[in-house]
Design a protein around this motif. Structure first.
Motif, PDB file in Angstrom:
ATOM      1  N   PRO A  97     -22.313  18.725 -23.690  1.00 23.44           N
ATOM      2  CA  PRO A  97     -23.209  19.803 -24.115  1.00 23.44           C
ATOM      3  C   PRO A  97     -22.463  21.136 -24.206  1.00 23.44           C
ATOM      4  O   PRO A  97     -21.393  21.286 -23.600  1.00 23.44           O
ATOM      5  CB  PRO A  97     -24.245  19.850 -22.999  1.00 23.44           C
TER       6      PRO A  97
ATOM      7  N   SER B 108     -22.859  23.784 -22.703  1.00 23.89           N
ATOM      8  CA  SER B 108     -22.632  24.467 -21.437  1.00 23.89           C
ATOM      9  C   SER B 108     -21.300  24.067 -20.814  1.00 23.89           C
ATOM     10  O   SER B 108     -20.830  24.713 -19.888  1.00 23.89           O
ATOM     11  CB  SER B 108     -23.779  24.205 -20.463  1.00 23.89           C
TER      12      SER B 108
ATOM     13  N   LYS C  72     -29.199  30.388 -27.332  1.00 23.05           N
ATOM     14  CA  LYS C  72     -29.246  30.422 -28.786  1.00 23.05           C
ATOM     15  C   LYS C  72     -28.840  29.072 -29.365  1.00 23.05           C
ATOM     16  O   LYS C  72     -29.492  28.545 -30.270  1.00 23.05           O
ATOM     17  CB  LYS C  72     -28.297  31.522 -29.271  1.00 23.05           C
TER      18      LYS C  72
ATOM     19  N   ARG D 103     -29.024  26.229 -27.922  1.00 21.12           N
ATOM     20  CA  ARG D 103     -30.046  25.233 -27.620  1.00 21.12           C
ATOM     21  C   ARG D 103     -31.212  25.344 -28.592  1.00 21.12           C
ATOM     22  O   ARG D 103     -31.715  24.358 -29.107  1.00 21.12           O
ATOM     23  CB  ARG D 103     -30.548  25.439 -26.187  1.00 21.12           C
ATOM     24  N   LYS D 104     -31.597  26.591 -28.868  1.00 19.59           N
ATOM     25  CA  LYS D 104     -32.725  26.778 -29.774  1.00 19.59           C
ATOM     26  C   LYS D 104     -32.386  26.289 -31.174  1.00 19.59           C
ATOM     27  O   LYS D 104     -33.262  25.817 -31.897  1.00 19.59           O
ATOM     28  CB  LYS D 104     -33.097  28.256 -29.836  1.00 19.59           C
ATOM     29  N   LEU D 105     -31.130  26.419 -31.554  1.00 22.57           N
ATOM     30  CA  LEU D 105     -30.750  25.971 -32.884  1.00 22.57           C
ATOM     31  C   LEU D 105     -30.526  24.470 -32.926  1.00 22.57           C
ATOM     32  O   LEU D 105     -30.225  23.919 -33.983  1.00 22.57           O
ATOM     33  CB  LEU D 105     -29.492  26.703 -33.336  1.00 22.57           C
ATOM     34  N   GLY D 106     -30.644  23.832 -31.773  1.00 24.70           N
ATOM     35  CA  GLY D 106     -30.557  22.385 -31.753  1.00 24.70           C
ATOM     36  C   GLY D 106     -29.157  21.844 -31.588  1.00 24.70           C
ATOM     37  O   GLY D 106     -28.939  20.647 -31.760  1.00 24.70           O
ATOM     38  N   PHE D 107     -28.202  22.693 -31.300  1.00 24.18           N
ATOM     39  CA  PHE D 107     -26.845  22.201 -31.070  1.00 24.18           C
ATOM     40  C   PHE D 107     -26.734  21.715 -29.648  1.00 24.18           C
ATOM     41  O   PHE D 107     -26.536  22.487 -28.727  1.00 24.18           O
ATOM     42  CB  PHE D 107     -25.826  23.320 -31.326  1.00 24.18           C
ATOM     43  N   ARG D 108     -26.831  20.430 -29.489  1.00 25.78           N
ATOM     44  CA  ARG D 108     -26.889  19.927 -28.128  1.00 25.78           C
ATOM     45  C   ARG D 108     -25.571  19.325 -27.675  1.00 25.78           C
ATOM     46  O   ARG D 108     -25.401  18.994 -26.519  1.00 25.78           O
ATOM     47  CB  ARG D 108     -28.023  18.929 -27.982  1.00 25.78           C
TER      48      ARG D 108
ATOM     49  N   LEU E  61     -19.642  30.870 -37.335  1.00 22.45           N
ATOM     50  CA  LEU E  61     -19.950  30.861 -35.906  1.00 22.45           C
ATOM     51  C   LEU E  61     -19.750  32.246 -35.304  1.00 22.45           C
ATOM     52  O   LEU E  61     -20.579  32.728 -34.526  1.00 22.45           O
ATOM     53  CB  LEU E  61     -19.055  29.860 -35.169  1.00 22.45           C
TER      54      LEU E  61
ATOM     55  N   ARG F 180     -19.926  35.117 -36.646  1.00 21.53           N
ATOM     56  CA  ARG F 180     -20.956  36.053 -37.063  1.00 21.53           C
ATOM     57  C   ARG F 180     -22.197  35.931 -36.188  1.00 21.53           C
ATOM     58  O   ARG F 180     -22.884  36.893 -35.929  1.00 21.53           O
ATOM     59  CB  ARG F 180     -21.308  35.751 -38.517  1.00 21.53           C
ATOM     60  N   ARG F 181     -22.442  34.731 -35.726  1.00 16.90           N
ATOM     61  CA  ARG F 181     -23.696  34.531 -34.997  1.00 16.90           C
ATOM     62  C   ARG F 181     -23.549  34.536 -33.478  1.00 16.90           C
ATOM     63  O   ARG F 181     -24.457  34.916 -32.767  1.00 16.90           O
ATOM     64  CB  ARG F 181     -24.334  33.216 -35.427  1.00 16.90           C
ATOM     65  N   PHE F 182     -22.417  34.061 -33.013  1.00 18.96           N
ATOM     66  CA  PHE F 182     -22.313  33.925 -31.560  1.00 18.96           C
ATOM     67  C   PHE F 182     -21.224  34.811 -30.959  1.00 18.96           C
ATOM     68  O   PHE F 182     -20.990  34.771 -29.767  1.00 18.96           O
ATOM     69  CB  PHE F 182     -22.044  32.466 -31.194  1.00 18.96           C
TER      70      PHE F 182
ATOM     71  N   ARG G 220     -35.774  27.237 -36.588  1.00 23.63           N
ATOM     72  CA  ARG G 220     -34.332  27.088 -36.501  1.00 23.63           C
ATOM     73  C   ARG G 220     -33.637  27.782 -37.668  1.00 23.63           C
ATOM     74  O   ARG G 220     -32.671  28.510 -37.483  1.00 23.63           O
ATOM     75  CB  ARG G 220     -33.972  25.609 -36.501  1.00 23.63           C
TER      76      ARG G 220
ATOM     77  N   ALA H 286     -29.562  35.424 -36.609  1.00 20.63           N
ATOM     78  CA  ALA H 286     -28.356  35.581 -35.804  1.00 20.63           C
ATOM     79  C   ALA H 286     -27.254  36.268 -36.596  1.00 20.63           C
ATOM     80  O   ALA H 286     -26.407  36.960 -36.032  1.00 20.63           O
ATOM     81  CB  ALA H 286     -27.878  34.222 -35.303  1.00 20.63           C
TER      82      ALA H 286
END
Lengths: 498, 1072
Positions: A174, A176, A187, A189-194, A207, A209-211, B871, B878
């Motif tokens: 995962p 984490s 974020k 998790r909410k986007l479904g990247f598990r 990536l 840009r967003r994280f 999503r 984001a």
């Protein structure tokens, strides 16, 4: 050489540590609590507590609702740091390079070390077994990068990741496992990247840009695309000096030279560290295998070789060289901070601030025994017996001042002595008193000063103290126990004024 | 000299002038009344109370003194910022007013709880006030006072006309030297010496407690306290004779105490309360004005031809009001209510005087006396002669307006809120004492668990042993003893929830005013008992959430349904409304929505307004503890004949079928049947309400039971009455309150019945309030055929709104306010800039909505009208941070050019969980519906199925835990409500089982229980036999839908906690 790292994880570090000291805790749910924003939360919990649904960060009140007989102990702020440091220092036997990984792990740079234990698998097995036998739960993994080892130790069963295969090994873990902050994790998790592989293929620019940069940095660190800093622990050397004699030494002069030599080396080192000797032991090893030792103590930390030497000198005669001494070892058993100040031309200091006085005291103590010299400090207590306290430290600064408006005798009897008294009632000073068969006529008196028992410590009568002066002009501190009129009013003498 | 001798013979030359009570918080070790009572015992005729910079304790002292036939000198100690402290004694009323004004000035300069005074302030305020300067405790090395003190004495003596200097003999080391120095100073500056004993507690045994208080104040343990404590126990109130002996060398110092005491003849009884003038500016006398307004009101409410009964009532009440001179009081309340109506703030009065016809026609209440008769005198007893009591409830969101209106109208120097004295309760006391005595946190916790609510059995070893403590440990026993003494000590002055005092003159002439913790609030130093004792007027301006809800409901009705309703014009006695109440269909309804109420409703089956009054009052600790509920129900259902314990009680109990249900009934019984005087009965109620002092309650119990049995009542009945009184103590519910509340019950019921759409929207917009979370309110609305639509950036507003209708009811659009963590400012921008529907997220971003807010909106799935699910929306949001700005503003963002990414598919279950995470509810589905297959496999019924099951059969049922309730009155029984996709089920867990399944009950979000179905009429319970935590099912059902292995089973042992899925389910609410 190709780098290899091992990550060591203690999932229940603090509770294990406590359980080792209090084995009865092993069978009960047990947590550490700490206060955060004015409420108590759990900062560590053992496996029994965890299996009941408790977890770190939970409010203690909630936890207690679930487990009313939960055993709770106060956590201290830097406990894990101290613990990990101690464990880390112990681990130097496995690799010279150990680094702390707060809050609950260690990282070894085990490059080139593992073959000594017969390979990486055995290396891990050995370390785990050692910790397990001591009572610590521990998990470990070895990989090319710190990041990968960290992730595998915590999230996977595999312990040894073959070189250059960390990317594959981590793909199913995962997010984490990447040592990210909660916001980013949330974020993801909410986007479904598990799992890591679900986003590792996305173009880096998207990536970032967003994280932000951290995600990419962690990813590259784990994959070994970016070097990660490794800050190894420094291990302190013990304060010990050895001096081997070429020929066995049998004379006092020889011993003196040895002591001086050892002290010189030791003090040189201590001066550099701003420390000084409080207690030291000299051990001598005779060629017939016998060992003798002499020890000294000082009132304040010092690096004054001459002074220290004089202290040892007093005791040299207790050493019996017999056939000769082949090894001298000087060990400092107690060090203290020494203010290595510039030497001043005029030593204008008085009393305990004067080094000469201190050195004299050390010498006296060496002669008459350290128990014969006492130092008393004033205490903030009314009850006379507790208003002073004895201390061994000459540097200790009193917490309070000697009272100036309530007079106290210069000599206080440790046990008040009974006296016979003629006194008017109810609380007037006595007219005369008999002490050791002598009658003292009271000429002047002041009082009473009523001092009540410290009720939380003991029960009993209060005391009414009087300062009286007899016909010879001598002054005494007398007291009556309790009010007048109780069955037996007893009077005591408790001290002498100068 | 001769006079002093005579006084000495009588033994009464000394008056204690320096006393510190426990209203000098954490300094004094005795209550003012203890001190006064003890002084009376010692034969003092007068005693001064001198707390530090406050008058907070003097009323209590005064009250106690009056009962003992002695007098107190209201005084205080002024601790100055720039000089030695002074004791101040006003000699007459104007001087008292000046001193009070001085304290007020000091209070208003400082934060709450502090008073900043300088010597200059005192010098400006010397007329008629006698001051005593307090010399420092310490002497210097030459046994002299510090030079600065001498200078201060000189300056004070020049500025203050009546100045004395205090001399103590506290058996300290330097007493004699100090007295000598004081005498020298006194002679040099002609400041006479006066003896005081600096009393800190009434008797010497309180020294220990006083030491503990000192430690609490200084935040240290008793071991560290050292010189902070007193060296001996001499600060108690000593006999006059003893004081004379101690000051035998200074007889003048003793004589001066009498001189001062004789000069101070001011008594608090001289304070006269005047109603403010502004309340009546008509030029008429207050009573004429009231009469005029009343008849005007009658015309307005009943037209030209009012019912005869009303006229009769009003005439009767007016005579009574005239006799008791209450006109001003009614006018004052009327003024506030009038203002509220002008501002369109909904309000309603309650309290002893509120249910009068006069109040109805004045618009203070809306309980129509014509349809509903309550006797007026029942609520105001002329015997007690205490001021009438009207509490007015306002909408909670707008009450502050009314408060500020009162402040503005009368000025801050004339209006202030009453104080509440926060008392040390058991828990706080044991915590404080334990800490001071050096007990570990753990031991303190155990102790407080051991003695919790067990006042009487404190020292019983069994309770201590149970907690693993040693009952013979003297240290521990000391802690308990001190805790017992400390309980009931005032700890700080708080602000009453809304009790206002308004005077005609300056309020500070009567009592010092201080700043409250809240901004723009000031309050006085006296609490409501003190105010009562002095006969001041007080009006409670309270806040009530339901009024806000009703107001919003009325507004929506007007806006959408086109009907203008008020509290007074709603059709009364509508059978449909009562029918709904009888079905217990009352989610969201005022007062009767709780579990206990819901199970009572079908049994009581209310059919008229008075039934609602009873319904409100019956499910309360009083009647439950007094075991009055079941007898009433049986009598009502005709299963038991209506009988009365005696003829004299028939009148009191007639309305409630012979069962006492209301507070005043129980009190009347005490009066009629046990021979209590009205003030006794009131004292009894008070003793229970304010604080359960040990001993005092027992004394009343004995008297009540003796009195009643003497009059021929059964012991059992007497005990029940007492139990009931005990229950009323803390949660008193008199009939008049119940009646006022019942009206709101009826109104909210009626609204729910006829306008469920409006009702749901109003409820959602008034959150948080009541028992139920938004999820249940929405579910309930759906059950009443209201279409509920999700939050959407293109349709929603901050509040939930009603959209244009398709059927009879309007569809409800949820408002942004249900989204967690979103700020109203962001939403307001979004709504304001929404001229036409938004098409892209960046449009909203450009409008000025922050990225954080957009993220929250994405979490709430509010972009559906843009064709984006949460999503996709989040992915876009984001990347908003690098929207070009400055020079490049308007250029396209790089994220628009980036290649499209396939985001992981989101299952319905995941959506629902996310809905819960963001808004605590989901319109898509219930989280349990995804676990249903698994639940079926476990043979768990749905709640719908449970309702079809015959009573007595065994079932398994599972649901999300909505609420847990363990009322103190139910003997450890825990009531749990669980919810699944088909409805809710009520569970009952008995105490023993609760202990066994504690972990599951308190820890599980999804609880599965096994148990027996019990039915009582329409009420269904499951009596629980075993509990299981199925929370993991929620996780598993989600992963199942994703067609992957449940995440946790992958490697259970190593898994770091990943309960994010179940953490989002809202925590169950706990009630007591």
């Amino acid at each position: 050489m190709h780098k290899r790292y091992m990550s060591l994880w203690f999932p229940t570090l603090k509770t294990d540590w406590k359980t080792i000291r209090q084995p009865e805790l092993a069978k009960v749910p047990f947590v550490f609590s700490t206060s955060e924003k004015n409420r108590l939360i759990i900062s560590a919990c053992n496996s029994i507590a965890r299996s009941s649904g408790l977890h770190v960060g939970m409010r203690l009140a909630d936890a207690k609702a679930i487990l009313p007989d939960l055993c709770v102990q106060q956590d201290s702020e830097d406990r894990e740091l101290k613990l990990l440091k101690a464990i880390g220092e112990w681990c130097i036997r496995y690799t010279p390079l150990v680094s702390l990984d707060l809050p609950d792990g260690l990282v070894f740079d085990c490059t080139g070390c593992t073959h000594l234990w017969g390979g990486e698998e055995n290396y891990i097995r050995e370390i785990k077994a050692r910790f397990k036998s001591k009572g610590y739960t521990v998990r470990a993994a070895i990989a090319d990068t710190i990041g990968a080892a960290w992730a595998m130790a915590r999230f996977s069963k595999s312990t040894v990741i073959e070189p250059r295969s960390q990317k594959l090994a981590m793909s199913n873990l995962p997010p984490s496992a990447l040592r990210l902050d909660d916001v980013t994790l949330d974020k993801l998790r909410k986007l479904g990247f598990r799992t890591i592989h679900s986003f590792s293929a996305i173009p880096k620019s998207n990536l970032r840009r967003r994280f932000g940069d951290l995600l990419l940095l962690r990813l590259m660190q784990a994959y070994g695309e970016v070097e990660e800093n490794f800050k190894p622990l420094n291990v302190p050397e013990p304060y010990q000096e050895r001096l081997a004699a070429l020929e066995p030494i049998r004379t006092r002069v020889g011993i003196e030279i040895a002591i001086r030599e050892l002290l010189n080396v030791m003090c040189n080192r201590l001066v550099g560290e701003g420390k000084g000797i409080r207690n030291a032991v000299l051990k001598t090893f005779r060629i017939d295998g016998k060992q003798q030792s002499i020890d000294i103590g000082t009132n304040q930390a010092t690096c004054n070789v001459d002074h220290l030497f004089k202290l040892f000198e007093q005791k040299i005669e207790t050493i019996r060289p017999a056939l000769g001494i082949e090894l001298f070892v000087l060990e400092v058993t107690l060090i203290g901070d020494a203010d290595i100040s510039q030497k001043s031309l005029w030593t204008g200091k008085t009393g305990l601030a004067d080094n000469g006085v201190l050195e004299l005291l050390d010498k006296l103590a060496g002669k008459v025994g350290s128990k014969a010299i006492r130092r008393y400090l004033p205490q903030e207590r009314y009850w006379p017996e507790r208003s002073i306290k004895q201390t061994n430290d000459l540097k200790e600064i009193p917490q309070t001042y000697w009272p100036t408006d309530a007079l106290r005798p210069t000599q206080l009897l440790s046990k008040p002595e009974v006296i016979l008294v003629t006194a008017p009632i109810p609380d007037y000073p006595p007219m005369n008193f008999r002490y050791k068969d002598d009658l003292h006529i009271v000429k002047r008196a002041d009082g009473p000063e009523r001092i009540e028992r410290e009720w939380w410590l003991d029960k009993g009568e209060h005391r009414d103290y009087y300062i009286v002066e007899d016909q010879h002009g001598k002054r005494y501190w007398l007291y009556r126990s309790g009010h007048y009129g109780a069955d037996q009013t007893q009077w005591f003498l408790h001290g002498f004024f100068a | 000299m001769v006079f002093t001798w005579i006084f000495r013979l009588v033994g009464m030359a000394y008056i204690e002038l320096q006393t510190t009570t426990n209203f000098s918080f954490l300094r004094g070790g005795s209550h003012p009344d203890e001190l006064v009572n003890y002084a009376a015992e010692l034969g003092y005729a007068k005693i001064a109370i001198t707390d530090r910079n406050t008058f907070a304790g003097i009323v209590r002292g005064h009250d106690a003194a009056k009962k003992k036939g002695m007098q107190i000198i209201p005084a205080c100690r002024l601790d100055l910022i720039d000089g030695p402290s002074l004791l101040a004694y006003p000699t007459d009323k104007p001087a008292y007013a000046r001193l009070s004004g001085l304290l007020t000035m000091g209070n208003l300069r400082a934060e709450k709880g502090e008073c900043h005074l300088y010597r200059k302030d005192v010098f400006d305020c010397t007329e008629g006030i006698i001051y005593i300067i307090i010399p420092p405790e310490k002497l210097d090395q030459l046994f002299n006072f510090e030079a600065s003190f001498e200078k201060d004495v000189e300056e004070y003596s020049r500025a203050i006309k009546h100045l004395y200097i205090a001399a103590n003999r506290n058996y300290k080391a330097n007493d004699n030297k100090r007295l000598f120095r004081i005498q020298k100073l006194a002679e040099r500056y002609r400041v006479p010496m006066v003896a005081t004993n600096d009393v800190h507690y009434h008797c010497a045994t309180r020294r220990e407690l006083q030491d503990v208080l000192t430690c609490v104040r200084e935040k240290c343990t008793i071991d560290q306290a050292g010189f902070l404590l007193h060296s001996n126990a001499e600060r108690f109130l000593k006999e006059a004779k003893e004081m004379e002996r101690l000051f035998r060398l200074y007889p003048d110092a003793i004589a001066n105490t009498t001189a001062i005491a004789d000069a101070c003849n001011f008594s608090l009884d001289e304070l006269v309360y005047d109603y403010p003038e502004e309340i009546n500016q008509s030029g008429r006398k207050p009573f004429e004005e009231l009469t005029y307004l009343t008849w005007e009101g009658v015309k307005e409410r009943f037209g030209e031809d009012p019912p005869e009964k009303v006229v009769k009532n009003i005439k009767h009440e007016l005579t009574f009001i005239e006799k008791m001179e209450y006109s001003n009081y009614f006018l004052f309340v009327y003024d506030i209510v009038k203002e509220a109506r002008k501002r369109q703030i909904l309000c309603q009065g309650r309290g002893s005087a509120a249910n009068s016809s006069v109040c109805y026609v004045l618009g203070i209440t809306s309980v129509n006396p014509d349809e509903f008769d309550l006797l007026f005198e029942r609520f105001i007893s002329s015997a007690r002669n205490e001021p009438p009591d009207i509490d007015v409830d306002f909408e909670h969101e707008r009450r502050e307006e009314i408060i500020q209106y009162i402040y503005d109208k009368y000025g801050r120097d004339r209006a202030a809120i009453v104080a509440t004295v926060t008392q040390q309760r058991q828990k706080g006391a044991i915590r404080d004492v334990g800490k001071v005595m050096g007990l570990s946190q753990d031991t303190i916790d155990r102790l407080s668990a051991a003695i919790w609510e067990f006042t009487d059995e404190w020292f019983k070893p069994a309770r201590l042993i149970e907690q693993g403590l040693n009952p013979h440990d003297p240290h521990l026993l000391k802690v308990l003893k001190l805790t017992g003494e400390m309980m009931g000590f005032p700890r700080q002055l708080g602000q009453h929830t809304g009790g206002f005092v308004v005077t005609n003159g300056k309020l500070s002439d009567l009592c010092p005013i201080m700043n409250a913790r809240m901004q723009d609030r000031t309050n006085i130093e006296w609490n409501k008992d003190d105010i009562d004792a002095l006969g001041f007027l007080k009006v409670d301006v309270l806040a009530l959430g339901m009024l806000t809800c009703i107001r919003k409901g009325f507004d929506l009705c007007k806006q959408h349904h086109g009907r203008e309703w008020t509290l007074a014009n709603i059709p009364q006695n509508d059978p449909r409304v009562f029918e709904m109440a009888s079905r217990a269909d009352t989610i969201g309804v005022f007062q009767i929505e709780s579990r206990a109420q819901q199970s009572m409703l079908p049994r009581l089956r209310p059919s008229c307004f008075y039934d609602l009054v009873i319904e409100v009052a019956i499910v309360r600790p009083g009647p439950i503890q007094g075991d009055m509920v079941h007898p009433y129900l049986r009598r009502r259902n005709g299963e038991e004949p209506v009988t009365y314990p005696s003829k004299e009680l028939e009148e009191i109990l007639g309305r409630t079928l012979g069962v006492p249900l209301f507070q005043e009934q129980a009190m009347k019984i005490a009066m009629v049947a046990a021979g209590f005087s009205p003030s006794d009965a009131d004292g009894l109620r008070r003793s229970m309400a304010t604080f359960k002092f040990k001993g005092l309650v027992n004394e009343y119990e004995e008297r009540l039971i003796k009195g009643m049995t003497a009059k021929g009542y059964t012991l059992e009945f007497a005990q029940r009455i007492f139990k009931q009184l005990e229950g009323f103590g803390s949660y008193g519910f008199p009939e008049s309150h119940a009646a006022s509340f019942a009206l709101l019950v009826y109104v909210s019921l009626w609204m729910k019945c006829y306008y469920p759409d409006v009702f749901a929207a109003a409820l959602l917009n008034s959150q948080p309030m009541g028992f139920y979370a938004p999820a249940q309110i929405v579910t309930d609305a759906k059950n009443h055929h209201v279409e509920v639509r999700p939050v959407d950036v293109n349709y929603s507003e901050w509040d939930s709104i009603l959209e244009s209708r398709t059927k009879r009811l309007f569809p409800l659009r949820l408002g942004f306010r249900i989204i967690k963590g979103i700020r109203e400012e962001d939403v307001l921008i979004l709504v304001a800039k929404r001229e036409r529907p938004y098409k892209t997220i960046s449009e909203i971003y450009t409008a000025g909505v922050s990225q954080a807010a957009l993220e929250r909106l994405a979490d709430a799935d509010a972009f559906q009208s843009l064709g984006l699910d949460r999503r996709q929306a989040l992915w876009q949001v984001a990347a908003l941070a690098d929207t070009p700005i400055g020079l490049f503003k308007g250029h396209s963002s790089p994220s628009e050019k980036e290649q499209q990414i396939e985001l992981p598919f989101m299952s319905a279950a995941e959506h629902v969980i996310q809905d819960y995470a963001s808004t605590s509810l989901s319109l898509k589905a219930h989280p349990l519906s995804f676990a249903r297959i698994e639940l079926n496999r476990l043979r768990v019924c749905s709640s719908k199925q449970v309702f079809g099951v015959v009573a007595g059969s065994k079932v398994r049922v599972a649901g999300l835990v909505l609420s847990r309730q363990r009322p103190g009155t139910a003997g450890g029984v825990c009531f749990i409500t669980i919810e699944d996709e088909t409805g809710t089920v009520n569970l009952v867990v008995f105490e023993k089982l609760f202990e066994t399944y504690r972990k599951e009950i308190l820890g599980a979000k999804l609880l599965m229980v096994e148990g027996w179905v019990q039915r009582e009429g329409q009420v269904l319970h499951v009596i629980v036999k075993s509990c299981h935590d199925l929370t993991r099912l929620i996780n598993e059902s989600i992963s199942m839908q994703r067609n992957e292995m449940p995440f946790q089973s992958q490697n259970k042992k190593t898994q770091v906690r990943e309960n994010a899925n179940t953490d989002v389910i809202p925590k169950a609410r706990n009630f007591r």
